[in-house]
Design a protein around this motif. Sequence first.
Motif, PDB file in Angstrom:
ATOM      1  N   UNK A 165      16.046 116.154   9.287  1.00  0.00           N
ATOM      2  CA  UNK A 165      15.623 114.791   9.621  1.00  0.00           C
ATOM      3  C   UNK A 165      14.105 114.807   9.703  1.00  0.00           C
ATOM      4  N   UNK A 166      13.430 113.899   9.018  1.00  0.00           N
ATOM      5  CA  UNK A 166      11.965 113.862   9.099  1.00  0.00           C
ATOM      6  C   UNK A 166      11.494 113.610  10.536  1.00  0.00           C
ATOM      7  N   UNK A 167      10.349 114.162  10.886  1.00  0.00           N
ATOM      8  CA  UNK A 167       9.792 113.950  12.225  1.00  0.00           C
ATOM      9  C   UNK A 167       9.427 112.482  12.414  1.00  0.00           C
ATOM     10  N   UNK A 168       9.637 111.998  13.634  1.00  0.00           N
ATOM     11  CA  UNK A 168       9.267 110.634  13.994  1.00  0.00           C
ATOM     12  C   UNK A 168       9.041 110.597  15.498  1.00  0.00           C
ATOM     13  N   UNK A 169       8.324 109.596  16.003  1.00  0.00           N
ATOM     14  CA  UNK A 169       8.061 109.519  17.443  1.00  0.00           C
ATOM     15  C   UNK A 169       9.371 109.350  18.219  1.00  0.00           C
ATOM     16  N   UNK A 170       9.525 110.120  19.287  1.00  0.00           N
ATOM     17  CA  UNK A 170      10.749 110.056  20.075  1.00  0.00           C
ATOM     18  C   UNK A 170      10.431 109.746  21.528  1.00  0.00           C
ATOM     19  N   UNK A 171      11.432 109.218  22.237  1.00  0.00           N
ATOM     20  CA  UNK A 171      11.327 108.913  23.661  1.00  0.00           C
ATOM     21  C   UNK A 171      12.647 109.271  24.327  1.00  0.00           C
ATOM     22  N   UNK A 172      12.633 109.361  25.638  1.00  0.00           N
ATOM     23  CA  UNK A 172      13.871 109.568  26.373  1.00  0.00           C
ATOM     24  C   UNK A 172      14.753 108.335  26.214  1.00  0.00           C
ATOM     25  N   UNK A 173      16.065 108.548  26.345  1.00  0.00           N
ATOM     26  CA  UNK A 173      17.048 107.474  26.192  1.00  0.00           C
ATOM     27  C   UNK A 173      16.827 106.700  24.899  1.00  0.00           C
ATOM     28  N   UNK A 174      16.794 107.438  23.828  1.00  0.00           N
ATOM     29  CA  UNK A 174      16.504 106.853  22.522  1.00  0.00           C
ATOM     30  C   UNK A 174      17.776 106.433  21.811  1.00  0.00           C
ATOM     31  N   UNK A 175      17.681 105.314  21.124  1.00  0.00           N
ATOM     32  CA  UNK A 175      18.769 104.888  20.254  1.00  0.00           C
ATOM     33  C   UNK A 175      18.161 104.334  18.982  1.00  0.00           C
ATOM     34  N   UNK A 176      18.940 104.417  17.914  1.00  0.00           N
ATOM     35  CA  UNK A 176      18.438 103.936  16.637  1.00  0.00           C
ATOM     36  C   UNK A 176      19.458 104.139  15.547  1.00  0.00           C
ATOM     37  N   UNK A 177      19.006 103.997  14.320  1.00  0.00           N
ATOM     38  CA  UNK A 177      19.858 104.154  13.154  1.00  0.00           C
ATOM     39  C   UNK A 177      19.317 105.236  12.239  1.00  0.00           C
ATOM     40  N   UNK A 178      20.225 105.934  11.595  1.00  0.00           N
ATOM     41  CA  UNK A 178      19.890 106.904  10.559  1.00  0.00           C
ATOM     42  C   UNK A 178      20.556 106.397   9.287  1.00  0.00           C
ATOM     43  N   UNK A 179      19.805 106.352   8.205  1.00  0.00           N
ATOM     44  CA  UNK A 179      20.359 105.942   6.915  1.00  0.00           C
ATOM     45  C   UNK A 179      20.419 107.173   6.023  1.00  0.00           C
ATOM     46  N   UNK A 180      21.633 107.510   5.586  1.00  0.00           N
ATOM     47  CA  UNK A 180      21.861 108.642   4.691  1.00  0.00           C
ATOM     48  C   UNK A 180      22.143 108.058   3.309  1.00  0.00           C
ATOM     49  N   UNK A 181      21.344 108.468   2.315  1.00  0.00           N
ATOM     50  CA  UNK A 181      21.416 107.862   0.993  1.00  0.00           C
ATOM     51  C   UNK A 181      21.711 108.901  -0.086  1.00  0.00           C
ATOM     52  N   UNK A 182      22.644 108.558  -0.963  1.00  0.00           N
ATOM     53  CA  UNK A 182      22.979 109.367  -2.136  1.00  0.00           C
ATOM     54  C   UNK A 182      22.952 108.452  -3.351  1.00  0.00           C
ATOM     55  N   UNK A 183      22.792 109.058  -4.514  1.00  0.00           N
ATOM     56  CA  UNK A 183      22.830 108.282  -5.745  1.00  0.00           C
ATOM     57  C   UNK A 183      23.819 108.876  -6.724  1.00  0.00           C
ATOM     58  N   UNK A 184      24.371 108.017  -7.539  1.00  0.00           N
ATOM     59  CA  UNK A 184      25.241 108.460  -8.632  1.00  0.00           C
ATOM     60  C   UNK A 184      24.379 108.378  -9.882  1.00  0.00           C
ATOM     61  N   UNK A 185      23.747 109.510 -10.213  1.00  0.00           N
ATOM     62  CA  UNK A 185      22.768 109.582 -11.300  1.00  0.00           C
ATOM     63  C   UNK A 185      21.654 108.558 -11.105  1.00  0.00           C
ATOM     64  N   UNK A 186      21.174 108.447  -9.883  1.00  0.00           N
ATOM     65  CA  UNK A 186      20.112 107.500  -9.532  1.00  0.00           C
ATOM     66  C   UNK A 186      19.007 108.267  -8.811  1.00  0.00           C
ATOM     67  N   UNK A 187      17.987 108.686  -9.570  1.00  0.00           N
ATOM     68  CA  UNK A 187      16.864 109.412  -8.969  1.00  0.00           C
ATOM     69  C   UNK A 187      16.122 108.499  -8.011  1.00  0.00           C
ATOM     70  N   UNK A 188      15.509 108.992  -6.985  1.00  0.00           N
ATOM     71  CA  UNK A 188      15.288 110.386  -6.590  1.00  0.00           C
ATOM     72  C   UNK A 188      16.313 110.890  -5.576  1.00  0.00           C
ATOM     73  N   UNK A 189      17.437 110.230  -5.430  1.00  0.00           N
ATOM     74  CA  UNK A 189      18.407 110.562  -4.391  1.00  0.00           C
ATOM     75  C   UNK A 189      19.288 111.738  -4.791  1.00  0.00           C
ATOM     76  N   UNK A 190      19.784 112.505  -3.798  1.00  0.00           N
ATOM     77  CA  UNK A 190      20.731 113.572  -4.098  1.00  0.00           C
ATOM     78  C   UNK A 190      21.959 112.978  -4.801  1.00  0.00           C
ATOM     79  N   UNK A 191      22.428 113.643  -5.844  1.00  0.00           N
ATOM     80  CA  UNK A 191      23.513 113.113  -6.674  1.00  0.00           C
ATOM     81  C   UNK A 191      24.887 113.459  -6.109  1.00  0.00           C
ATOM     82  N   UNK A 192      25.805 112.509  -6.234  1.00  0.00           N
ATOM     83  CA  UNK A 192      27.199 112.731  -5.831  1.00  0.00           C
ATOM     84  C   UNK A 192      28.145 112.348  -6.966  1.00  0.00           C
ATOM     85  N   UNK A 193      27.779 112.672  -8.181  1.00  0.00           N
ATOM     86  CA  UNK A 193      28.614 112.325  -9.333  1.00  0.00           C
ATOM     87  C   UNK A 193      29.909 113.140  -9.325  1.00  0.00           C
TER      88      UNK A 193
END
Length: 146
Positions: free
Chosen positions: A82-110
């Motif tokens: 996970x890339x570094x980012x500013x953090x705080x106690x009692x943190x909440x947020x979203x993580x977006x995990x992205x893949x591509x089907x022959x779609x650069x620059x994303x990791x492929x899942x063909x």
Amino acid sequence: MRYTILFSIILFTFLSGCNKDKFKTIPDLKFSSVNTTELRTGQVLKFTLAFTDAEGDISDSVYVEKVVPDCPASSFAQWYPIPSFPTTNNQKGDIVVTFGYNADPYPSISPQCNKTETAVFKFALRDKAKNISDTISSPPITIIYQ
């Protein structure tokens, strides 16, 4: 009188037990959404995962497992940093995990077995203290062979 005291004790125990803090030392991960459940070549697949963490030290890695029961060659399991980012106690947020089907620059899942496959993705979150969240799963994703 005896029942009033007993009822008061039970009510107090119930109410104090319901007042738990929603932020825990072990990261909490929940599946929020996926942008599509049918993926074709050239498209991108985005999973949105919601997290909470008491220490705010989730900047370690996210575990992703692709499970394809009828094509083990297409399955994988890997920890992604996970890339570094500013953090705080009692943190909440979203993580977006992205893949591509022959779609650069994303990791492929063909598909790897030359046929349309149905995959389930599993996710877990590890914080800097090496605490690991429960594993969560996506709905089935159909990856169209083309």
